[in-house]
Enzyme design. Structure first.
Site, PDB file in Angstrom:
ATOM      1  N   ARG A   1     130.495  60.851  37.467  1.00 10.75           N
ATOM      2  CA  ARG A   1     131.535  60.337  38.352  1.00 10.75           C
ATOM      3  C   ARG A   1     132.632  61.387  38.513  1.00 10.75           C
ATOM      4  O   ARG A   1     132.778  62.288  37.687  1.00 10.75           O
ATOM      5  CB  ARG A   1     132.159  59.068  37.787  1.00 10.75           C
ATOM      6  CG  ARG A   1     131.185  57.933  37.491  1.00 10.75           C
ATOM      7  CD  ARG A   1     131.940  56.787  36.832  1.00 10.75           C
ATOM      8  NE  ARG A   1     131.097  55.617  36.582  1.00 10.75           N
ATOM      9  CZ  ARG A   1     130.469  55.384  35.427  1.00 10.75           C
ATOM     10  NH1 ARG A   1     130.575  56.248  34.423  1.00 10.75           N
ATOM     11  NH2 ARG A   1     129.733  54.294  35.266  1.00 10.75           N
TER      12      ARG A   1
ATOM     13  N   TYR B   1     121.653  51.715  42.492  1.00 14.29           N
ATOM     14  CA  TYR B   1     121.805  53.147  42.747  1.00 14.29           C
ATOM     15  C   TYR B   1     120.497  53.821  43.148  1.00 14.29           C
ATOM     16  O   TYR B   1     120.493  54.937  43.643  1.00 14.29           O
ATOM     17  CB  TYR B   1     122.340  53.852  41.485  1.00 14.29           C
ATOM     18  CG  TYR B   1     123.832  53.740  41.296  1.00 14.29           C
ATOM     19  CD1 TYR B   1     124.652  54.860  41.348  1.00 14.29           C
ATOM     20  CD2 TYR B   1     124.432  52.522  41.064  1.00 14.29           C
ATOM     21  CE1 TYR B   1     126.015  54.769  41.165  1.00 14.29           C
ATOM     22  CE2 TYR B   1     125.796  52.406  40.882  1.00 14.29           C
ATOM     23  CZ  TYR B   1     126.580  53.537  40.930  1.00 14.29           C
ATOM     24  OH  TYR B   1     127.926  53.429  40.754  1.00 14.29           O
TER      25      TYR B   1
ATOM     26  N   ARG C   1     125.755  60.992  42.950  1.00 14.17           N
ATOM     27  CA  ARG C   1     125.326  60.162  41.815  1.00 14.17           C
ATOM     28  C   ARG C   1     124.131  59.295  42.205  1.00 14.17           C
ATOM     29  O   ARG C   1     123.186  59.134  41.431  1.00 14.17           O
ATOM     30  CB  ARG C   1     126.520  59.315  41.383  1.00 14.17           C
ATOM     31  CG  ARG C   1     126.403  58.564  40.105  1.00 14.17           C
ATOM     32  CD  ARG C   1     127.801  58.115  39.675  1.00 14.17           C
ATOM     33  NE  ARG C   1     127.775  56.949  38.824  1.00 14.17           N
ATOM     34  CZ  ARG C   1     127.588  56.977  37.511  1.00 14.17           C
ATOM     35  NH1 ARG C   1     127.381  58.137  36.908  1.00 14.17           N
ATOM     36  NH2 ARG C   1     127.599  55.863  36.793  1.00 14.17           N
TER      37      ARG C   1
ATOM     38  N   LYS D   1     133.662  55.434  32.073  1.00  9.10           N
ATOM     39  CA  LYS D   1     134.548  54.298  32.347  1.00  9.10           C
ATOM     40  C   LYS D   1     134.661  53.415  31.106  1.00  9.10           C
ATOM     41  O   LYS D   1     133.718  53.297  30.326  1.00  9.10           O
ATOM     42  CB  LYS D   1     134.009  53.492  33.528  1.00  9.10           C
ATOM     43  CG  LYS D   1     134.004  54.247  34.838  1.00  9.10           C
ATOM     44  CD  LYS D   1     133.327  53.477  35.947  1.00  9.10           C
ATOM     45  CE  LYS D   1     134.107  52.249  36.357  1.00  9.10           C
ATOM     46  NZ  LYS D   1     133.527  51.586  37.543  1.00  9.10           N
TER      47      LYS D   1
ATOM     48  N   HIS E   1     125.703  53.252  32.754  1.00 12.51           N
ATOM     49  CA  HIS E   1     125.943  51.881  33.205  1.00 12.51           C
ATOM     50  C   HIS E   1     125.791  50.902  32.050  1.00 12.51           C
ATOM     51  O   HIS E   1     124.856  51.009  31.253  1.00 12.51           O
ATOM     52  CB  HIS E   1     124.954  51.493  34.308  1.00 12.51           C
ATOM     53  CG  HIS E   1     125.257  52.112  35.632  1.00 12.51           C
ATOM     54  ND1 HIS E   1     124.278  52.370  36.567  1.00 12.51           N
ATOM     55  CD2 HIS E   1     126.420  52.533  36.183  1.00 12.51           C
ATOM     56  CE1 HIS E   1     124.831  52.921  37.635  1.00 12.51           C
ATOM     57  NE2 HIS E   1     126.134  53.026  37.426  1.00 12.51           N
TER      58      HIS E   1
ATOM     59  N   HIS F   1     130.341  60.407  45.349  1.00 11.35           N
ATOM     60  CA  HIS F   1     129.597  59.340  44.683  1.00 11.35           C
ATOM     61  C   HIS F   1     128.148  59.288  45.161  1.00 11.35           C
ATOM     62  O   HIS F   1     127.258  58.850  44.418  1.00 11.35           O
ATOM     63  CB  HIS F   1     130.269  57.994  44.924  1.00 11.35           C
ATOM     64  CG  HIS F   1     129.889  56.953  43.921  1.00 11.35           C
ATOM     65  ND1 HIS F   1     130.279  57.003  42.597  1.00 11.35           N
ATOM     66  CD2 HIS F   1     129.132  55.830  44.033  1.00 11.35           C
ATOM     67  CE1 HIS F   1     129.791  55.961  41.952  1.00 11.35           C
ATOM     68  NE2 HIS F   1     129.089  55.235  42.802  1.00 11.35           N
TER      69      HIS F   1
END
Length: 286
Positions: free
Chosen positions: A143, A259, A227, A170, A250, A224
């Site tokens: 990211r 994705y 990714r 994250k 994730h 993004h």
């Protein structure tokens, strides 16, 4: 105190206090910055002298009049509800006015990997700094916030197999990604400090990293989407969705599935092949 760029000292004081509280919760810098950004925008609307004087009607009207994308609206709602819940828990207010904000269903995004041709062209034309950002996003699926934070001295690790990078994801979650030899060498040769330093001594903001990469990609392609491209190509190579989940960091496998793009021609071929088998079965049964 961080400059909140608001007209009311009361708003600035409460936003800064909330920032400190979120740091105490050990939230990631990206989460803290996003949530305070949402509050600063609301403060600039001057709905009231302080956040605790904002009415339910005004808050609902202000959020409703913005033509945000669904995910942005969900993020804003989350920030406001958490802020007023914090205000309630710390006796700053007796009324959580943010509970008036309705629940917003998440959108079901379609995989949108960047075009390989666009990426190759961007890599050829970009300067060394942006080319390195492109590689981290494209080859490792990182990211923009993760790319911004890379600190080779602290984040490079070596084991019996080779070099790897500790990625700060994250929610303060970390993962370790193996590095191609040439990419590892570039990081080892980098000057001390952050890989992408900012003039103030920290690292570049995730927003600016994303802007630089998007400019290099051009044609409306975003960072993004690199990714998504990484996820799609690794899945095509391995057919291992859990591996892709680990690569992207994730928490949910369902998120990873969004994705991974499926080649329409492969779907068509699979349906045609299965139809042919059933046709053969019907013929043999007649």
């Amino acid at each position: 105190m961080t400059n909140t760029n608001t007209s009311s000292p009361a708003w600035a004081k409460e936003i800064e206090s909330w920032r400190v509280a979120m740091k105490a919760m050990r939230l990631s810098p990206q989460t803290i910055e996003l949530r305070t950004y949402h509050l600063r925008r609301l403060a600039r609307a001057q709905l009231a002298e302080s956040p605790w004087e904002v009415s339910r009607a005004d808050l609902l009207e202000w959020t409703g009049k913005h033509d945000w994308r669904r995910e942005t609206a969900r993020a804003v709602r989350s920030s406001f509800r958490r802020f007023w819940a914090w205000g309630l828990s710390t006796s700053r207010t007796k009324d959580n006015v943010a509970d008036v904000l309705p629940m917003i269903r998440p959108e079901q995004p379609q995989p949108r990997p960047a075009s390989s041709t666009v990426v190759v062209t961007a890599m050829k034309d970009a300067d060394a700094r942006v080319a390195l950002m492109l590689r981290l996003a494209n080859e490792l699926g990182m990211r923009r916030g993760e790319v911004a934070q890379v600190h080779p001295e602290n984040d490079l690790v070596h084991d019996l197999v080779g070099w790897a990078l500790v990625v700060h994801g994250k929610g303060s979650r970390k993962r370790v990604l193996p590095l191609p030899d040439d990419l590892a060498q570039l990081l080892r040769d980098a000057p001390s400090g952050y890989l992408f330093p900012s003039p103030d001594g920290g690292h570049l903001s995730p927003h600016w990293v994303g802007t630089l990469v998007s400019r290099a990609l051009a044609d409306g392609t975003t960072m993004h989407q690199l990714r998504h491209l990484c996820a799609t190509e690794v899945h095509e190579q391995t057919h291992d969705l859990r591996l892709v989940q680990t690569l992207l960091g994730h928490a949910s496998l369902a998120t990873t599935q969004r994705y991974v793009a499926v080649d329409d021609s492969k779907v068509r071929d699979a349906i045609a092949a299965r139809s042919h088998r059933w046709s053969s079965s019907r013929s043999s049964g007649e």
